[in-house]
Design a protein around this motif. Structure first.
Motif, PDB file in Angstrom:
ATOM      1  N   LEU A 167       0.800  -1.218   0.000  1.00 27.99           N
ATOM      2  CA  LEU A 167       0.000   0.000   0.000  1.00 27.99           C
ATOM      3  C   LEU A 167       0.836   1.273   0.000  1.00 27.99           C
ATOM      4  N   SER A 168       2.105   1.166   0.317  1.00 32.98           N
ATOM      5  CA  SER A 168       2.944   2.353   0.490  1.00 32.98           C
ATOM      6  C   SER A 168       4.274   2.188  -0.222  1.00 32.98           C
ATOM      7  N   GLN A 169       4.886   3.344  -0.591  1.00 29.55           N
ATOM      8  CA  GLN A 169       6.192   3.353  -1.243  1.00 29.55           C
ATOM      9  C   GLN A 169       6.180   2.540  -2.542  1.00 29.55           C
ATOM     10  N   LEU A 170       5.062   2.586  -3.266  1.00 31.37           N
ATOM     11  CA  LEU A 170       4.938   1.842  -4.510  1.00 31.37           C
ATOM     12  C   LEU A 170       5.574   2.642  -5.644  1.00 31.37           C
ATOM     13  N   THR A 171       6.549   2.048  -6.311  1.00 32.67           N
ATOM     14  CA  THR A 171       7.276   2.737  -7.377  1.00 32.67           C
ATOM     15  C   THR A 171       6.998   2.139  -8.749  1.00 32.67           C
ATOM     16  N   GLU A 172       6.533   0.918  -8.798  1.00 30.29           N
ATOM     17  CA  GLU A 172       6.190   0.283 -10.062  1.00 30.29           C
ATOM     18  C   GLU A 172       5.201  -0.849  -9.806  1.00 30.29           C
ATOM     19  N   GLN A 173       4.568  -1.280 -10.882  1.00 27.30           N
ATOM     20  CA  GLN A 173       3.592  -2.367 -10.837  1.00 27.30           C
ATOM     21  C   GLN A 173       2.518  -2.123  -9.770  1.00 27.30           C
ATOM     22  N   PHE A 174       1.856  -0.981  -9.895  1.00 25.84           N
ATOM     23  CA  PHE A 174       0.752  -0.684  -8.995  1.00 25.84           C
ATOM     24  C   PHE A 174      -0.424  -0.142  -9.805  1.00 25.84           C
ATOM     25  N   THR A 175      -1.588  -0.176  -9.200  1.00 21.46           N
ATOM     26  CA  THR A 175      -2.814   0.292  -9.836  1.00 21.46           C
ATOM     27  C   THR A 175      -3.367   1.468  -9.047  1.00 21.46           C
ATOM     28  N   ARG A 176      -3.788   2.497  -9.757  1.00 17.73           N
ATOM     29  CA  ARG A 176      -4.363   3.681  -9.123  1.00 17.73           C
ATOM     30  C   ARG A 176      -5.717   3.982  -9.752  1.00 17.73           C
ATOM     31  N   TYR A 177      -6.670   4.325  -8.922  1.00 17.44           N
ATOM     32  CA  TYR A 177      -7.965   4.783  -9.427  1.00 17.44           C
ATOM     33  C   TYR A 177      -8.615   5.654  -8.371  1.00 17.44           C
ATOM     34  N   ALA A 178      -9.604   6.429  -8.777  1.00 21.13           N
ATOM     35  CA  ALA A 178     -10.302   7.317  -7.848  1.00 21.13           C
ATOM     36  C   ALA A 178     -11.288   6.511  -7.010  1.00 21.13           C
ATOM     37  N   LEU A 179     -11.333   6.811  -5.720  1.00 19.21           N
ATOM     38  CA  LEU A 179     -12.290   6.146  -4.837  1.00 19.21           C
ATOM     39  C   LEU A 179     -13.714   6.342  -5.339  1.00 19.21           C
ATOM     40  N   ALA A 180     -13.985   7.501  -5.920  1.00 18.52           N
ATOM     41  CA  ALA A 180     -15.318   7.804  -6.447  1.00 18.52           C
ATOM     42  C   ALA A 180     -15.723   6.865  -7.583  1.00 18.52           C
ATOM     43  N   ASP A 181     -14.737   6.236  -8.257  1.00 21.44           N
ATOM     44  CA  ASP A 181     -15.048   5.326  -9.358  1.00 21.44           C
ATOM     45  C   ASP A 181     -15.890   4.142  -8.900  1.00 21.44           C
ATOM     46  N   VAL A 182     -15.694   3.703  -7.646  1.00 22.02           N
ATOM     47  CA  VAL A 182     -16.376   2.507  -7.149  1.00 22.02           C
ATOM     48  C   VAL A 182     -17.319   2.806  -5.993  1.00 22.02           C
ATOM     49  N   ALA A 183     -17.388   4.054  -5.560  1.00 22.68           N
ATOM     50  CA  ALA A 183     -18.114   4.414  -4.339  1.00 22.68           C
ATOM     51  C   ALA A 183     -19.588   4.029  -4.383  1.00 22.68           C
ATOM     52  N   LYS A 184     -20.211   4.158  -5.535  1.00 22.13           N
ATOM     53  CA  LYS A 184     -21.646   3.914  -5.622  1.00 22.13           C
ATOM     54  C   LYS A 184     -21.989   2.500  -6.089  1.00 22.13           C
ATOM     55  N   MET A 185     -20.996   1.669  -6.270  1.00 23.47           N
ATOM     56  CA  MET A 185     -21.262   0.273  -6.628  1.00 23.47           C
ATOM     57  C   MET A 185     -21.819  -0.457  -5.412  1.00 23.47           C
ATOM     58  N   SER A 186     -22.783  -1.332  -5.662  1.00 26.44           N
ATOM     59  CA  SER A 186     -23.409  -2.082  -4.572  1.00 26.44           C
ATOM     60  C   SER A 186     -23.052  -3.557  -4.623  1.00 26.44           C
ATOM     61  N   SER A 187     -22.043  -3.901  -5.393  1.00 29.44           N
ATOM     62  CA  SER A 187     -21.572  -5.279  -5.507  1.00 29.44           C
ATOM     63  C   SER A 187     -20.076  -5.328  -5.237  1.00 29.44           C
ATOM     64  N   ALA A 188     -19.671  -6.165  -4.294  1.00 33.21           N
ATOM     65  CA  ALA A 188     -18.246  -6.330  -4.013  1.00 33.21           C
ATOM     66  C   ALA A 188     -17.529  -6.922  -5.219  1.00 33.21           C
ATOM     67  N   HIS A 189     -18.215  -7.785  -5.983  1.00 42.29           N
ATOM     68  CA  HIS A 189     -17.614  -8.365  -7.186  1.00 42.29           C
ATOM     69  C   HIS A 189     -17.344  -7.286  -8.233  1.00 42.29           C
ATOM     70  N   ALA A 190     -18.224  -6.304  -8.333  1.00 41.01           N
ATOM     71  CA  ALA A 190     -18.030  -5.220  -9.292  1.00 41.01           C
ATOM     72  C   ALA A 190     -16.774  -4.425  -8.955  1.00 41.01           C
ATOM     73  N   ILE A 191     -16.556  -4.178  -7.671  1.00 39.26           N
ATOM     74  CA  ILE A 191     -15.363  -3.444  -7.248  1.00 39.26           C
ATOM     75  C   ILE A 191     -14.110  -4.220  -7.599  1.00 39.26           C
ATOM     76  N   ARG A 192     -14.098  -5.517  -7.312  1.00 39.37           N
ATOM     77  CA  ARG A 192     -12.930  -6.336  -7.624  1.00 39.37           C
ATOM     78  C   ARG A 192     -12.667  -6.369  -9.123  1.00 39.37           C
ATOM     79  N   LEU A 193     -13.717  -6.564  -9.910  1.00 40.14           N
ATOM     80  CA  LEU A 193     -13.537  -6.643 -11.360  1.00 40.14           C
ATOM     81  C   LEU A 193     -13.060  -5.304 -11.909  1.00 40.14           C
ATOM     82  N   TYR A 194     -13.575  -4.213 -11.371  1.00 41.68           N
ATOM     83  CA  TYR A 194     -13.131  -2.893 -11.821  1.00 41.68           C
ATOM     84  C   TYR A 194     -11.631  -2.720 -11.569  1.00 41.68           C
ATOM     85  N   GLU A 195     -11.155  -3.151 -10.409  1.00 33.77           N
ATOM     86  CA  GLU A 195      -9.724  -3.052 -10.118  1.00 33.77           C
ATOM     87  C   GLU A 195      -8.902  -3.863 -11.117  1.00 33.77           C
ATOM     88  N   LEU A 196      -9.379  -5.062 -11.454  1.00 37.20           N
ATOM     89  CA  LEU A 196      -8.646  -5.910 -12.388  1.00 37.20           C
ATOM     90  C   LEU A 196      -8.595  -5.296 -13.786  1.00 37.20           C
TER      91      LEU A 196
END
Length: 290
Positions: A124-153
């Motif tokens: 979670l910290s000191q990530l310099t490569e091979q990391f994923t970034r997205y806005a918390l707002a992108d998934v905030a209104k999703m009501s499925s935990a699977h949707a959040i996981r798939l969005y990250e992938l």
């Protein structure tokens, strides 16, 4: 928390774990508070309130309060299986660990405070490569935990616009175990609702197909991209804005003067187009100086 960003090592994005919707919301809200300009330690305490959850997700405060309390009681026991080391440091032994080492529920404040587990900190910290970034707002209104996981992938491969995964691997990543073993149930209750929510609530549009090995459906193929940005500006205002932003992103499909096809071809997994363009530009400048 309007502009909060989530940073995760790709190894954590692809880890095997199962969290409920509200457990996901608690974890992601706390991850978004991790400072990028200072090291994270396992002694840092992060707090998220029911009021913040309600505002972030657009739900009723009473509902957020009840779910936050229940989720905080389960979160301490949640485990995660990691298969790789962070920052591209090679493979690691399969590691079974916990998300958090401490969870405190503050009844009067209607808030949860937690400390991440020691083994989680490098992811979670000191990530310099091979990391994923997205806005918390992108998934905030999703009501499925699977949707959040798939969005990250999908966000992990944002620069490519396509990702293919085996159903066996995805089931393991989501820790479905003996649930939805029939492919029809898996698509009906996991994939289809997740895709619908990503298309409705996130900045990505997604389409999907399946691939067979022999007669058996073995892989899912996701094609995705950025939705067109909505604008309410008048034509004259758009023209003026285009001139002001000419040095950054042009209407002809380039960023910093770099064509989009070049950016898409050289973008790293999990890297946004802006970040990829900036990295390519800096590389060109350094090569010019050499």
């Amino acid at each position: 928390m309007q502009d909060a960003q989530v940073y995760k090592a790709n190894a954590l994005v692809e880890a095997s774990y199962r969290l409920s919707l509200y457990e996901q919301r608690i974890i992601l809200a706390c991850i978004s508070q991790v400072r990028r300009d200072e090291p994270l330690t396992d002694q840092k305490l992060y707090t998220i309130s029911a009021q913040q959850i309600a505002e972030m997700t657009g739900t009723q405060l009473g509902t957020a309060y009840q779910n936050l309390k229940a989720a905080s009681e389960r979160l301490f026991d949640r485990r995660v299986t990691l298969h790789e080391a962070p920052n591209g440091q090679g493979s690691t032994r399969v590691r079974l660990t916990r998300w958090v080492q401490t969870v405190e529920y503050c009844d009067k404040e209607g808030a949860v405070a937690l400390r991440f587990g020691t083994d989680m900190v490098p992811y979670l910290s000191q990530l310099t490569e091979q990391f994923t970034r997205y806005a918390l707002a992108d998934v905030a209104k999703m009501s499925s935990a699977h949707a959040i996981r798939l969005y990250e992938l999908l966000a992990q491969w944002r620069g490519t616009g396509k990702r293919e995964v085996s159903i066996e691997w995805l089931r393991e990543a989501l820790q479905l175990e003996d649930r939805y073993t029939n492919i029809r149930d898996f698509k009906r209750w996991v994939i289809t609702p997740a895709i619908e929510q990503i298309n409705e609530h996130s900045p990505l549009w997604v389409k999907w197909d399946q691939r067979k090995t022999g007669r058996r459906v073995s892989h899912l193929v996701f094609t995705f991209g950025e939705k067109a940005r909505k604008t309410t500006q008048k034509p004259r205002q758009r023209k003026e804005q285009g001139k002001a932003c000419e040095g950054n992103k042009s209407a002809s499909g380039s960023i910093y003067g770099i064509p989009m096809e070049v950016i898409n071809a050289q973008a790293r997994p999990g890297e946004s187009r802006d970040d990829a363009a900036h990295r390519i530009l800096e590389k060109r400048r350094n090569n010019a100086k050499a």
